[in-house]
Write a protein that holds these residues in place. Sequence first.
Motif, PDB file in Angstrom:
ATOM      1  N   LEU A 211      33.840  63.125  -4.193  1.00 38.12           N
ATOM      2  CA  LEU A 211      34.563  61.875  -4.405  1.00 38.12           C
ATOM      3  C   LEU A 211      35.781  62.170  -5.275  1.00 38.12           C
ATOM      4  O   LEU A 211      35.644  62.636  -6.412  1.00 38.12           O
ATOM      5  N   VAL A 212      36.961  61.936  -4.703  1.00 40.47           N
ATOM      6  CA  VAL A 212      38.199  62.231  -5.424  1.00 40.47           C
ATOM      7  C   VAL A 212      39.027  60.968  -5.638  1.00 40.47           C
ATOM      8  O   VAL A 212      38.847  59.965  -4.950  1.00 40.47           O
ATOM      9  N   ALA A 213      39.937  61.081  -6.577  1.00 43.17           N
ATOM     10  CA  ALA A 213      41.017  60.110  -6.744  1.00 43.17           C
ATOM     11  C   ALA A 213      42.232  60.787  -6.136  1.00 43.17           C
ATOM     12  O   ALA A 213      42.905  61.594  -6.786  1.00 43.17           O
ATOM     13  N   GLY A 214      42.484  60.528  -4.853  1.00 44.94           N
ATOM     14  CA  GLY A 214      43.631  61.111  -4.161  1.00 44.94           C
ATOM     15  C   GLY A 214      44.897  60.513  -4.750  1.00 44.94           C
ATOM     16  O   GLY A 214      45.110  59.297  -4.679  1.00 44.94           O
ATOM     17  N   THR A 215      45.718  61.348  -5.347  1.00 39.55           N
ATOM     18  CA  THR A 215      46.830  60.901  -6.166  1.00 39.55           C
ATOM     19  C   THR A 215      48.152  61.050  -5.431  1.00 39.55           C
ATOM     20  O   THR A 215      48.409  62.077  -4.820  1.00 39.55           O
ATOM     21  N   GLY A 216      48.978  60.032  -5.500  1.00 37.45           N
ATOM     22  CA  GLY A 216      50.290  60.068  -4.868  1.00 37.45           C
ATOM     23  C   GLY A 216      51.195  59.025  -5.483  1.00 37.45           C
ATOM     24  O   GLY A 216      50.820  58.302  -6.405  1.00 37.45           O
ATOM     25  N   GLY A 217      52.405  58.951  -4.949  1.00 32.85           N
ATOM     26  CA  GLY A 217      53.353  57.978  -5.474  1.00 32.85           C
ATOM     27  C   GLY A 217      53.700  58.237  -6.925  1.00 32.85           C
ATOM     28  O   GLY A 217      53.961  57.303  -7.685  1.00 32.85           O
ATOM     29  N   VAL A 218      53.675  59.508  -7.332  1.00 28.38           N
ATOM     30  CA  VAL A 218      54.047  59.850  -8.702  1.00 28.38           C
ATOM     31  C   VAL A 218      55.574  59.903  -8.733  1.00 28.38           C
ATOM     32  O   VAL A 218      56.192  60.727  -8.074  1.00 28.38           O
ATOM     33  N   LEU A 219      56.162  58.989  -9.481  1.00 28.83           N
ATOM     34  CA  LEU A 219      57.611  58.850  -9.464  1.00 28.83           C
ATOM     35  C   LEU A 219      58.103  58.317 -10.807  1.00 28.83           C
ATOM     36  O   LEU A 219      57.497  57.420 -11.385  1.00 28.83           O
ATOM     37  N   VAL A 220      59.202  58.892 -11.278  1.00 29.66           N
ATOM     38  CA  VAL A 220      59.858  58.448 -12.504  1.00 29.66           C
ATOM     39  C   VAL A 220      61.287  58.033 -12.144  1.00 29.66           C
ATOM     40  O   VAL A 220      61.974  58.741 -11.413  1.00 29.66           O
ATOM     41  N   ASP A 221      61.713  56.895 -12.656  1.00 33.35           N
ATOM     42  CA  ASP A 221      63.071  56.428 -12.466  1.00 33.35           C
ATOM     43  C   ASP A 221      64.043  57.526 -12.913  1.00 33.35           C
ATOM     44  O   ASP A 221      63.822  58.178 -13.933  1.00 33.35           O
ATOM     45  N   LYS A 222      65.106  57.712 -12.160  1.00 31.54           N
ATOM     46  CA  LYS A 222      66.063  58.800 -12.434  1.00 31.54           C
ATOM     47  C   LYS A 222      66.569  58.795 -13.871  1.00 31.54           C
ATOM     48  O   LYS A 222      66.731  59.838 -14.486  1.00 31.54           O
ATOM     49  N   ARG A 223      66.814  57.624 -14.428  1.00 35.94           N
ATOM     50  CA  ARG A 223      67.358  57.539 -15.799  1.00 35.94           C
ATOM     51  C   ARG A 223      66.323  57.883 -16.864  1.00 35.94           C
ATOM     52  O   ARG A 223      66.681  58.142 -18.009  1.00 35.94           O
ATOM     53  N   SER A 224      65.042  57.903 -16.490  1.00 31.95           N
ATOM     54  CA  SER A 224      63.980  58.161 -17.469  1.00 31.95           C
ATOM     55  C   SER A 224      63.395  59.562 -17.353  1.00 31.95           C
ATOM     56  O   SER A 224      62.486  59.911 -18.110  1.00 31.95           O
ATOM     57  N   ARG A 225      63.889  60.345 -16.416  1.00 31.38           N
ATOM     58  CA  ARG A 225      63.377  61.705 -16.262  1.00 31.38           C
ATOM     59  C   ARG A 225      63.742  62.546 -17.472  1.00 31.38           C
ATOM     60  O   ARG A 225      64.784  62.388 -18.074  1.00 31.38           O
ATOM     61  N   GLY A 226      62.844  63.428 -17.835  1.00 35.69           N
ATOM     62  CA  GLY A 226      63.064  64.297 -18.980  1.00 35.69           C
ATOM     63  C   GLY A 226      62.644  63.687 -20.307  1.00 35.69           C
ATOM     64  O   GLY A 226      62.784  64.324 -21.351  1.00 35.69           O
ATOM     65  N   THR A 227      62.116  62.483 -20.289  1.00 42.03           N
ATOM     66  CA  THR A 227      61.703  61.808 -21.530  1.00 42.03           C
ATOM     67  C   THR A 227      60.218  61.989 -21.831  1.00 42.03           C
ATOM     68  O   THR A 227      59.759  61.568 -22.886  1.00 42.03           O
ATOM     69  N   GLY A 228      59.464  62.549 -20.882  1.00 41.80           N
ATOM     70  CA  GLY A 228      58.025  62.702 -21.047  1.00 41.80           C
ATOM     71  C   GLY A 228      57.219  61.560 -20.481  1.00 41.80           C
ATOM     72  O   GLY A 228      55.993  61.600 -20.482  1.00 41.80           O
ATOM     73  N   ILE A 229      57.889  60.529 -19.988  1.00 41.37           N
ATOM     74  CA  ILE A 229      57.165  59.363 -19.476  1.00 41.37           C
ATOM     75  C   ILE A 229      56.332  59.704 -18.240  1.00 41.37           C
ATOM     76  O   ILE A 229      55.257  59.149 -18.047  1.00 41.37           O
ATOM     77  N   GLY A 230      56.780  60.631 -17.427  1.00 41.35           N
ATOM     78  CA  GLY A 230      55.997  61.029 -16.254  1.00 41.35           C
ATOM     79  C   GLY A 230      54.662  61.624 -16.659  1.00 41.35           C
ATOM     80  O   GLY A 230      53.614  61.256 -16.114  1.00 41.35           O
ATOM     81  N   GLY A 231      54.675  62.521 -17.623  1.00 45.84           N
ATOM     82  CA  GLY A 231      53.434  63.129 -18.106  1.00 45.84           C
ATOM     83  C   GLY A 231      52.515  62.107 -18.751  1.00 45.84           C
ATOM     84  O   GLY A 231      51.301  62.132 -18.548  1.00 45.84           O
ATOM     85  N   ARG A 232      53.093  61.194 -19.542  1.00 45.43           N
ATOM     86  CA  ARG A 232      52.265  60.164 -20.189  1.00 45.43           C
ATOM     87  C   ARG A 232      51.624  59.244 -19.139  1.00 45.43           C
ATOM     88  O   ARG A 232      50.459  58.868 -19.272  1.00 45.43           O
TER      89      ARG A 232
END
Length: 184
Positions: free
Chosen positions: A78-99
Amino acid sequence: MHEVIHVRRHDELTATELDALAHLFDSEYQNEYGAWNPDEPYGYSPADTHVMAFHSRELIAHAGFQRRLISVGDREILVAGTGGVLVDKRSRGTGIGGRTLRSAQEVMRDEAGVDFGFLGCREEVVPFYKSAGWVQIYATERCLSRLDQISVVVSEGGPNLVCSAKRVASQWPQGDIDLRGTPW
C-alpha cells in the motif's frame, strides 16, 4: 517566508482551493498540456490528498498523493503514490518545496496508513527528493499510459523513489513494480 500548510482530501477542496490549484498548475503547464483538470491531471492519476502551502492567500507549493495497492515482486504494498509536486516559480529556492513535501510525508505516516510513499520523476529532480528523505530504488515498472489509460508502459531505471511511512524505506521489497493504474 512564512507559509501556512493546508491538508485537504480531494473531495473536500473548496472552490477557492480548486481555483488556486488550477492557477498554480496552469501557470506551469497550460501552454504544453492544456488546462489542469483536478480529476484527470494531464492523464496522471489524481491525488486523493492535497498538501498545499499558502503565502497569504496565494498557493505557492503543492504535493499530492493517492493511496493505492500496487504489486512489487510477489507482494502487495500500500503506497501513497505521489505527484503534482510543484512550486510557484517565484518561490523556488526558498525551501518551501521541501517543507511541503515533508508535510506530505508526515500525513502519509500519521494519517494515510500506507507502507511507503512512492513516486517517479525526471532525473534532474532526484536530488531534491533525496534531500527531503526519499530513497531511490531500481526496478522495472509497469503502469497504464497516462495518454490513453489503456496501453501498458514498461520502463526500467525510473527514476523511482520511496519514503518511509508505516515501514522504513530500507524495507522496500525487491522485484518488478506494477502500479496497477496510471502513474501519479
